[in-house]
Write an enzyme that holds these catalytic residues in place. Structure first.
Site, PDB file in Angstrom:
ATOM      1  CB  CYS A 118      -0.920  -0.036   1.216  1.00  0.00           C
ATOM      2  SG  CYS A 118      -1.823   1.487   1.506  1.00  0.00           S
ATOM      3  CB  CYS A 121       0.145   1.864   4.109  1.00  0.00           C
ATOM      4  SG  CYS A 121      -1.555   1.289   3.960  1.00  0.00           S
TER       5      CYS A 121
END
Length: 194
Positions: A118, A121
């Site tokens: 991600c 993230c």
């Protein structure tokens, strides 16, 4: 480190640009053999085939192409967890124990649901580490949604995107942030835990 790879790539391109697709493979393999057998010779190849001199590059280049003279940049990798007040949850048992502490009211907590793949993230991870230092009484749990046995338990929480953060205080969930919204994250932390 990335810069060193581009230098090596340019050197190798120059070294082998005279080779054509019709060149026998034995000539190609003998051209590459010195690099494979003596990887430390790459720095001398760079020195001969580029604007850099050996004194500019010197011993800071080795086989793993690490160059400590480059300025440190903020990593785009998600933090490993476990340090800086962030607790890395690695198993279903650890997740259930952490959630029990948050729900019985004994511990104000933030659950940071993330994934290694991600991009957002990786962007927000340093912010979460910073906030965990700023709010030492709040335990931040980092949970990788792709981790082995955790995925079944997490599916019950309706996590539909990462990063997702759940905020617990007084035994109940008080808020949620979905996505890498740093402003919303900081405001909610201040509102709940100051």
């Amino acid at each position: 480190m990335k810069g060193n790879w581009s230098i090596v790539r340019k050197v190798l391109h120059r070294q082998f640009s005279t080779l054509r697709s019709s060149t026998p493979s034995s000539r190609l393999s003998t051209s590459i053999r010195p690099l494979v057998l003596a990887p430390n010779s790459i720095s001398s190849l760079i020195a001969r085939n580029s604007l850099f001199t050996a004194s500019n590059i010197g011993p800071s280049i080795d086989f793993n192409f690490s160059n400590t003279s480059l300025p440190h940049r903020r990593s785009l990798c998600s933090e490993a967890g476990g340090e800086n007040g962030v607790v890395l949850v690695k198993s279903e048992e650890e997740f259930i124990n952490a959630m029990s502490k948050a729900q019985d009211g004994s511990l104000p907590s933030v659950f940071y649901f993330t994934a290694a793949w991600c991009g957002p993230c990786r962007f927000i991870s340093p912010v979460i580490v910073e906030l965990s230092k700023q709010y030492p009484d709040v335990t931040t749990y980092k949970v990788d949604i792709d981790e082995g046995g955790i995925s079944n338990t997490i599916s019950k929480l309706n996590i539909t995107a990462v990063p997702t953060l759940h905020f617990f205080k007084g035994g109940s969930k008080k808020g949620e942030v979905v996505g890498a919204d740093v402003t919303k994250l900081k405001n909610l932390m201040e509102q709940l835990y100051k």
